[in-house]
Design a protein around this motif. Structure first.
Motif, mmCIF file in Angstrom:
data_model
loop_
_atom_site.group_PDB
_atom_site.id
_atom_site.type_symbol
_atom_site.label_atom_id
_atom_site.label_comp_id
_atom_site.label_asym_id
_atom_site.label_seq_id
_atom_site.Cartn_x
_atom_site.Cartn_y
_atom_site.Cartn_z
ATOM 1 N N GLN A 73 -17.095 -46.392 94.077
ATOM 2 C CA GLN A 73 -16.578 -47.758 94.140
ATOM 3 C C GLN A 73 -17.455 -48.643 95.037
ATOM 4 O O GLN A 73 -17.761 -49.791 94.684
ATOM 5 N N GLU A 108 -17.991 -54.336 87.264
ATOM 6 C CA GLU A 108 -16.679 -54.956 87.470
ATOM 7 C C GLU A 108 -15.611 -54.274 86.618
ATOM 8 O O GLU A 108 -14.477 -54.082 87.070
ATOM 9 N N TYR A 109 -15.986 -53.904 85.408
ATOM 10 C CA TYR A 109 -15.039 -53.219 84.503
ATOM 11 C C TYR A 109 -14.651 -51.851 85.061
ATOM 12 O O TYR A 109 -13.493 -51.439 84.981
ATOM 13 N N ARG A 110 -15.631 -51.148 85.624
ATOM 14 C CA ARG A 110 -15.352 -49.831 86.214
ATOM 15 C C ARG A 110 -14.368 -49.960 87.380
ATOM 16 O O ARG A 110 -13.421 -49.173 87.490
ATOM 17 N N LYS A 112 -12.250 -52.424 87.986
ATOM 18 C CA LYS A 112 -10.959 -52.924 87.534
ATOM 19 C C LYS A 112 -10.123 -51.832 86.868
ATOM 20 O O LYS A 112 -8.886 -51.774 87.044
ATOM 21 N N ASN A 113 -10.784 -50.953 86.105
ATOM 22 C CA ASN A 113 -10.070 -49.922 85.348
ATOM 23 C C ASN A 113 -10.185 -48.531 85.957
ATOM 24 O O ASN A 113 -9.759 -47.552 85.340
ATOM 25 N N ASP A 114 -10.785 -48.455 87.179
ATOM 26 C CA ASP A 114 -10.937 -47.192 87.895
ATOM 27 C C ASP A 114 -11.647 -46.136 87.034
ATOM 28 O O ASP A 114 -11.190 -45.008 86.875
ATOM 29 N N ILE A 115 -12.783 -46.535 86.478
ATOM 30 C CA ILE A 115 -13.594 -45.636 85.635
ATOM 31 C C ILE A 115 -14.868 -45.287 86.394
ATOM 32 O O ILE A 115 -15.724 -46.145 86.621
ATOM 33 N N GLU A 207 -15.667 -38.562 78.812
ATOM 34 C CA GLU A 207 -15.892 -39.962 79.129
ATOM 35 C C GLU A 207 -16.343 -40.751 77.902
ATOM 36 O O GLU A 207 -16.884 -40.199 76.952
ATOM 37 N N LEU A 210 -19.584 -47.279 78.097
ATOM 38 C CA LEU A 210 -19.275 -48.686 78.306
ATOM 39 C C LEU A 210 -20.423 -49.546 77.799
ATOM 40 O O LEU A 210 -21.577 -49.347 78.176
ATOM 41 N N GLU A 216 -17.904 -59.388 76.474
ATOM 42 C CA GLU A 216 -16.987 -58.516 77.194
ATOM 43 C C GLU A 216 -17.482 -57.073 77.152
ATOM 44 O O GLU A 216 -18.336 -56.717 76.334
ATOM 45 N N GLU A 219 -15.337 -50.117 75.352
ATOM 46 C CA GLU A 219 -15.547 -48.674 75.436
ATOM 47 C C GLU A 219 -15.886 -48.117 74.063
ATOM 48 O O GLU A 219 -15.270 -48.475 73.064
#
Length: 335
Positions: A73, A108-110, A112-115, A207, A210, A216, A219
């Motif tokens: 993170q 940012e997507y990671r 936000k979605n905890d990926i 996994e 992305l 946008e 996945e």
């Protein structure tokens, strides 16, 4: 049509009677397995760059000591901050800006979605990266394509071949179809071998991939992604094979045809770099021998696109095939 299929069958059988063909196949499998084994050894000896569960990463300072460990993170936040800083620079090109926006959006997507970022030592990542092995397949196909016609002249079998009650264009078509089939088989063997050895040596991550579509982050299945990369790379195999096939159709010497094809293939990137400042480079065949550049975002020549690449390559393929058929059908076999 039946005669053409019979000719293709005969050419296919002739191809696999040669020891060199089997050597290429075995070499390909051994190299794929060897690369997987090397990755596994490096992973076990030094550890992967990051934990597959989203653990921490150790960064080494200039003095050789370990710096405080960063979680994935924190790393992604650092990427976002750095990209924001770079996006403020006026000297960036359009492609560079798009690349930075893509990196920032994915980070940012990671968050936000905890990926967590992909594990570099997973089955999926190995199969995804194995598409790079198709450059070896291309080299093997170049050898076959350049020699499949020229070898008939070198071995003196061309007279017997062309005196049959079969039109010359059908004979040439059967040889070209055999080259393409060989490329397809070798590409399939690469993917299948990579998948099998990937499951044996590595753990599956489950996994997804992305992807930034311009507006946008979406996945995508890594397996679909790998097949797409293989498909894109296969275009390179097809075009390069057509080029080598033309060289082989023009020259009577098998060694000369293969030598010229291999030389031009290896020198292609050098030619592109040398002419990179000129507009003509956008219309050279060698500029687009790797279409994955448009997928991975590392475009060789600024201003080029996938659409332009496919258009240019289509024109070259038509020229290569026209030269091959004209020379072969008009050639005097008594010479």
């Amino acid at each position: 049509m039946a005669k053409l299929l019979k000719l293709i069958q005969n050419e296919w059988m002739k191809l696999w009677r040669k020891k060199a063909t089997w050597i290429m196949l075995i070499m390909l499998i051994v190299i794929v397995i060897g690369m997987a084994g090397l990755n596994k050894w490096i992973s076990s000896k030094y550890g992967s760059a990051e934990d597959s569960t989203g653990g921490v990463v150790t960064i080494e300072n200039a003095d050789g000591k370990d710096a405080p460990k960063l979680s994935w993170q924190e790393q992604e936040k650092a990427v976002i901050a750095e990209n924001d800083k770079m996006l403020k620079e006026d000297s960036l090109s359009k492609d560079e800006k798009e690349d930075l926006i893509e990196q920032k959006s994915i980070s940012e997507y990671r968050l936000k979605n905890d990926i967590a970022p992909e594990n570099n030592m997973s089955t999926e990542s190995f199969v995804l990266g194995s598409s790079g092995m198709l450059s070896l397949v291309t080299m093997f196909v170049v050898v076959i394509a350049a020699g499949i016609v020229a070898i008939e002249f070198s071995e003196g079998t061309i007279k017997m071949l062309l005196t049959r009650p079969v039109k010359r264009w059908k004979i040439l078509t059967s040889k070209f179809a055999t080259v393409l089939l060989f490329g397809i088989v070798m590409a399939a063997v690469t993917w299948i071998t990579s998948t099998i050895i990937g499951f044996i040596l590595f753990d599956t991550s489950g996994e997804g991939y992305l992807k930034w579509n311009g507006s946008e982050v979406v996945e995508q299945s890594i397996w679909l992604r790998s097949l797409y990369l293989y498909l894109i790379s296969s275009v390179n195999i097809f075009v390069t094979a057509t080029f080598a096939f033309m060289i082989g159709s023009v020259f009577r010497s098998n060694a000369l045809a293969i030598g010229i094809s291999m030389f031009l293939w290896f020198m292609g990137s050098t030619i592109v770099v040398f002419l990179s400042k000129y507009e003509i480079v956008k219309y050279l065949f060698f500029t687009y021998t790797d279409l994955t550049q448009f997928v991975n975002g590392y475009v060789i020549v600024e201003g080029t696109t996938m659409t332009l690449a496919l258009a240019v390559l289509s024109v070259y393929v038509i020229i290569f095939m026209a030269v091959s058929y004209i020379v072969f059908t008009k050639r005097d076999i008594t010479a």
